[in-house]
Enzyme design. Sequence first.
Site, mmCIF file in Angstrom:
data_model
loop_
_atom_site.group_PDB
_atom_site.id
_atom_site.type_symbol
_atom_site.label_atom_id
_atom_site.label_comp_id
_atom_site.label_asym_id
_atom_site.label_seq_id
_atom_site.Cartn_x
_atom_site.Cartn_y
_atom_site.Cartn_z
ATOM 1 N N HIS A 1 0.743 -1.178 -0.013
ATOM 2 C CA HIS A 1 0.058 -0.036 -0.013
ATOM 3 C C HIS A 1 0.886 1.286 0.103
ATOM 4 O O HIS A 1 0.286 2.518 -0.031
ATOM 5 C CB HIS A 1 -0.973 0.042 1.224
ATOM 6 C CG HIS A 1 -0.250 0.117 2.404
ATOM 7 N ND1 HIS A 1 0.250 -0.565 3.312
ATOM 8 C CD2 HIS A 1 -0.191 1.571 3.173
ATOM 9 C CE1 HIS A 1 0.824 -0.002 4.316
ATOM 10 N NE2 HIS A 1 0.449 1.123 4.455
HETATM 11 C C1 UD1 Z 1 -2.136 5.425 5.734
HETATM 12 C C2 UD1 Z 1 -0.898 5.765 6.392
HETATM 13 C C3 UD1 Z 1 0.135 4.791 6.548
HETATM 14 C C4 UD1 Z 1 -0.413 3.504 7.102
HETATM 15 C C5 UD1 Z 1 -1.727 3.027 6.323
HETATM 16 C C6 UD1 Z 1 -2.439 2.047 6.920
HETATM 17 C C7 UD1 Z 1 -0.538 8.364 6.087
HETATM 18 C C8 UD1 Z 1 0.398 9.380 5.288
HETATM 19 N N1 UD1 Z 1 -0.342 7.066 5.614
HETATM 20 O O1 UD1 Z 1 -1.810 4.945 4.424
HETATM 21 O O2 UD1 Z 1 1.342 5.427 7.045
HETATM 22 O O3 UD1 Z 1 0.596 2.418 6.825
HETATM 23 O O4 UD1 Z 1 -2.710 4.422 6.357
HETATM 24 O O5 UD1 Z 1 -3.466 1.490 6.096
HETATM 25 O O6 UD1 Z 1 -1.258 8.893 6.678
HETATM 26 N N2 UD1 Z 1 -8.795 4.404 1.235
HETATM 27 C C9 UD1 Z 1 -10.375 4.003 1.047
HETATM 28 N N3 UD1 Z 1 -10.979 3.591 2.325
HETATM 29 C C10 UD1 Z 1 -10.421 3.845 3.455
HETATM 30 C C11 UD1 Z 1 -9.091 4.401 3.391
HETATM 31 C C12 UD1 Z 1 -8.513 4.550 2.365
HETATM 32 O O7 UD1 Z 1 -10.741 3.864 -0.011
HETATM 33 O O8 UD1 Z 1 -11.264 3.418 4.691
HETATM 34 C C13 UD1 Z 1 -8.526 4.689 -0.044
HETATM 35 C C14 UD1 Z 1 -8.782 6.217 -0.520
HETATM 36 O O9 UD1 Z 1 -8.587 6.171 -1.807
HETATM 37 C C15 UD1 Z 1 -7.285 6.946 -0.136
HETATM 38 C C16 UD1 Z 1 -6.306 6.110 -0.182
HETATM 39 O O10 UD1 Z 1 -6.891 4.748 0.017
HETATM 40 O O11 UD1 Z 1 -7.285 8.258 -0.700
HETATM 41 C C17 UD1 Z 1 -5.079 6.273 0.757
HETATM 42 O O12 UD1 Z 1 -5.533 6.624 2.133
HETATM 43 P P1 UD1 Z 1 -4.645 7.445 2.964
HETATM 44 O O13 UD1 Z 1 -5.443 7.301 4.512
HETATM 45 O O14 UD1 Z 1 -4.408 8.626 2.742
HETATM 46 O O15 UD1 Z 1 -3.261 6.656 3.047
HETATM 47 P P2 UD1 Z 1 -2.986 5.202 3.394
HETATM 48 O O16 UD1 Z 1 -2.438 4.528 2.125
HETATM 49 O O17 UD1 Z 1 -3.936 4.275 3.762
#
Ligand code: UD1
Length: 354
Positions: free
Chosen positions: A202
Amino acid sequence: MKVISLIGNRPQYIKEAVLCQEFKKNNINEIIVDSGQHYDYNMSGIFLKSLHIKKPKYNLKVGSGSHGQTTGKIIIRFEKILQEEKPDLVLIYGDTNTTLAGAIVASKMGIKIAHVESGIRMLPKDMPEEINRTLVDTVSNFLFCSSKEAIQNLKKENIVDNVFLSGDIVLDLFLKMKKQFKYTIYKQLKLKKNKYVLVTLHRNYNVDNKEKLKKILSQLDKINQHIPVVFSMHPRTKKMINKFRLKRYIKDWNVIEPLEYLKLMGLLMNCSSVITDSGGLQKEAYFANKHSCVIMPDALAQELINHKWNRLCNEDNLFDVFMQGYKKLYIKNVYGNGKAGSKIVKVLKDLLVS
Ligand code: UD1
């Protein structure tokens, strides 16, 4: 003593599951605030339910967005809560945007900050999590480290006051819940015990670049010709695979939605090894006596690379590194003895309750 714990990402729910029990045992008034950075049920709510975490009093519902948007929204909404609740301490975990936002608000309001999983440093320096953890450690008042290496990292930056070796809180949960892991999940997926590799992916630098993601998927697909790949697909990765039209690489794998903790751990316990870029999973694999190929330029669990338990790999050498296999070199107690939660709460009580 009144504590506000700020959580909001998958790994933070897992860690909160340990500390909320410890606060309860010690009759400490803890309020949980969920930033809502993760919001899909299987990325958030399911952990609260299956790990019996106290219901958050507030959900900031920030959802997804750019780093600035997410961090900014949390800052604005969390500040209001701290103004109302006036806690003695804000507790934050790890290195996410939720962690950074909590640290910025609390430090500017003069509220003490406890940072759990402090002192991790890794390359690349410009990855979002590295920026977050470095800034957070600078303003934290109580820094709880999972390993001796983390303490050394802080020392190099002259951060030495109120730094504690707590051990890793994720180990506490692992040992506590081991009996409840859903061990038979591999059967439901029609897999054979110890005959599949568990994969998660991820990180922004692995999945947001088309060429890199394509190479990683192609290497994993080669591995899948030798041993079945079970791919627990993060929503971010799913989005990028769709966007870049790379579905063809994963069509023969066992692709599953992100699993709740007890199921993921059950699947982990019966796999042959792990391929991941998750900080949590590379450590949990070690707790489960499994090796990991870590698809990162530098590992979050640096200790396990130093001990040659895990190996680093990249989009070009993943297949070769995986096929080398591992020597069993199990080193005990790299992350303490599973009592990090009680240590952390004892330190906070001794320092804050007069
Ligand atoms: C975040 C953390 C990372 C952690 C990870 C655990 C930051 C910078 N990164 O990364 O350190 O290891 O969480 O999973 O804070 N999305 C969904 N549903 C959700 C959550 C996310 O669809 O419930 C999708 C969305 O398109 C979103 C993307 O995932 O834009 C990224 O989510 P984000 O929370 O920004 O970063 P992670 O890659 O999850």
